[in-house]
Design an enzyme around this catalytic site. Sequence first.
Site, PDB file in Angstrom:
ATOM      1  N   LYS A  38       0.809  -1.225   0.000  1.00  0.00           N
ATOM      2  CA  LYS A  38       0.000   0.000   0.000  1.00  0.00           C
ATOM      3  C   LYS A  38       0.843   1.276   0.000  1.00  0.00           C
ATOM      4  CE  LYS A  38      -4.305  -1.784   1.828  1.00  0.00           C
ATOM      5  NZ  LYS A  38      -5.263  -1.826   2.936  1.00  0.00           N
TER       6      LYS A  38
ATOM      7  N   ASP B  16      -9.858   3.156   1.474  1.00  0.00           N
ATOM      8  CA  ASP B  16      -9.983   2.497   2.786  1.00  0.00           C
ATOM      9  C   ASP B  16     -10.652   3.380   3.839  1.00  0.00           C
ATOM     10  OD1 ASP B  16      -8.905  -0.011   2.276  1.00  0.00           O
ATOM     11  OD2 ASP B  16      -6.853   0.599   2.759  1.00  0.00           O
TER      12      ASP B  16
HETATM   13  P1  ATR Z   1      -1.309  -2.539   6.202  1.00  0.00           P
HETATM   14  O1  ATR Z   1      -1.216  -1.956   4.853  1.00  0.00           O
HETATM   15  O2  ATR Z   1      -2.139  -3.792   6.271  1.00  0.00           O
HETATM   16  O3  ATR Z   1      -1.674  -1.546   7.257  1.00  0.00           O
HETATM   17  P2  ATR Z   1       1.438  -2.309   7.016  1.00  0.00           P
HETATM   18  O4  ATR Z   1       1.504  -0.968   6.405  1.00  0.00           O
HETATM   19  O5  ATR Z   1       2.577  -3.244   6.826  1.00  0.00           O
HETATM   20  O6  ATR Z   1       0.163  -3.107   6.515  1.00  0.00           O
HETATM   21  O7  ATR Z   1       1.154  -2.111   8.589  1.00  0.00           O
HETATM   22  C1  ATR Z   1       0.974  -3.195   9.442  1.00  0.00           C
HETATM   23  C2  ATR Z   1       0.571  -2.661  10.819  1.00  0.00           C
HETATM   24  O8  ATR Z   1       0.366  -3.762  11.692  1.00  0.00           O
HETATM   25  C3  ATR Z   1       1.641  -1.801  11.475  1.00  0.00           C
HETATM   26  O9  ATR Z   1       1.010  -0.890  12.344  1.00  0.00           O
HETATM   27  C4  ATR Z   1       2.430  -2.858  12.271  1.00  0.00           C
HETATM   28  O10 ATR Z   1       3.156  -2.336  13.363  1.00  0.00           O
HETATM   29  P3  ATR Z   1       4.665  -1.781  13.142  1.00  0.00           P
HETATM   30  O11 ATR Z   1       4.518  -0.412  12.541  1.00  0.00           O
HETATM   31  O12 ATR Z   1       5.260  -1.762  14.496  1.00  0.00           O
HETATM   32  O13 ATR Z   1       5.323  -2.756  12.200  1.00  0.00           O
HETATM   33  C5  ATR Z   1       1.298  -3.701  12.780  1.00  0.00           C
HETATM   34  N1  ATR Z   1       1.710  -5.071  13.105  1.00  0.00           N
HETATM   35  C6  ATR Z   1       2.044  -6.045  12.247  1.00  0.00           C
HETATM   36  N2  ATR Z   1       2.330  -7.199  12.917  1.00  0.00           N
HETATM   37  C7  ATR Z   1       2.153  -6.918  14.232  1.00  0.00           C
HETATM   38  C8  ATR Z   1       2.268  -7.684  15.445  1.00  0.00           C
HETATM   39  N3  ATR Z   1       2.622  -8.965  15.420  1.00  0.00           N
HETATM   40  N4  ATR Z   1       1.990  -7.049  16.608  1.00  0.00           N
HETATM   41  C9  ATR Z   1       1.617  -5.743  16.634  1.00  0.00           C
HETATM   42  N5  ATR Z   1       1.484  -4.976  15.535  1.00  0.00           N
HETATM   43  C10 ATR Z   1       1.743  -5.548  14.354  1.00  0.00           C
END
Ligand code: ATR
Length: 274
Positions: free
Chosen positions: A73, A109
């Site tokens: 994204k 979104d």
């Molecule tokens: P999307 O487009 O689906 O939002 P993204 O931009 O990669 O995907 O963002 C994923 C989000 O989920 C982020 O807020 C990420 O936290 P970080 O910024 O610290 O990476 C969060 N996230 C992903 N896996 C996680 C986990 N296991 N625990 C907590 N937060 C998680």
Amino acid sequence: MSVNVTAKTKIAGIYGYPIEHTLSPRMHNAAFKTLGMDIIYLPFEVKRDSLREAMKAIKMLNFIGVNVTHPHKTAALEHLDDLTDEAKRIGAVNTVVNRSGRLVGHNTDGVGFIRSLREDYGFDPKDKRIIVFGAGGAGRAICSALSQEGPERMMIVNRTLDKAEVLAEKVGGAALGWDTPKLKQEISEAQLLVNATSSFLNLDHECISERLFIYDIVYNHRRNAFVQRAQQKGARIADGLSMLLYQGALAFELWTGQKAPLEVMRGALHKSEK
Ligand code: ATR
């Protein structure tokens, strides 16, 4: 679903990785079929290092457009010719439209989330205390949209605190660390809690009350222990299917210029759940 594909059939699709659980093809193909449109929507597994080539393919193969999902994204921005103001503000896209060889990035979104909140759940974010988990692409779209609805207070929680701070600054909220003691108090005072991370939430149940509305954009969350427990405590729960529907309906309208058959799309999504 049988589709009569010919040389004239137009192509739309979704780029993401992993992609095998996507429900978007069912929703869009049902809509195209109902309106008698000669368009097919396909899921494409696109890994991070293939995004550049995959974006070029939209023009080369004359797709009408694509959705982009995790993890593209934000990365997709640099491969687009134009961005809507909203996509610029959010810093992420989920819909690409091929306008005669120019790729235009949109973000549906945030608007999809607000429509879902209001139309399917009757929840008005105005003057509410809101807490959002996640500051990635989805979190940024949701916080940006919520901030325009006049909430009383919006707290943004993210595993990586810096990202929550940057987002909070941009949308006029406040950032909070995942492990701070203040988090429990914030949750107990909130009326809306949104999980906009790509992971399941696992919070302390103590602070969950029946006054809380938990909106989890992960759409197979029913098996999630936290959500089940919160539901037992009387909290109202929403999953991401309705947001998926409204963001998809907007994408459909951008690609085709026609009104999306919302109930057909909703029916296809709910059928795929069973
Ligand atoms: P999307 O487009 O689906 O939002 P993204 O931009 O990669 O995907 O963002 C994923 C989000 O989920 C982020 O807020 C990420 O936290 P970080 O910024 O610290 O990476 C969060 N996230 C992903 N896996 C996680 C986990 N296991 N625990 C907590 N937060 C998680």
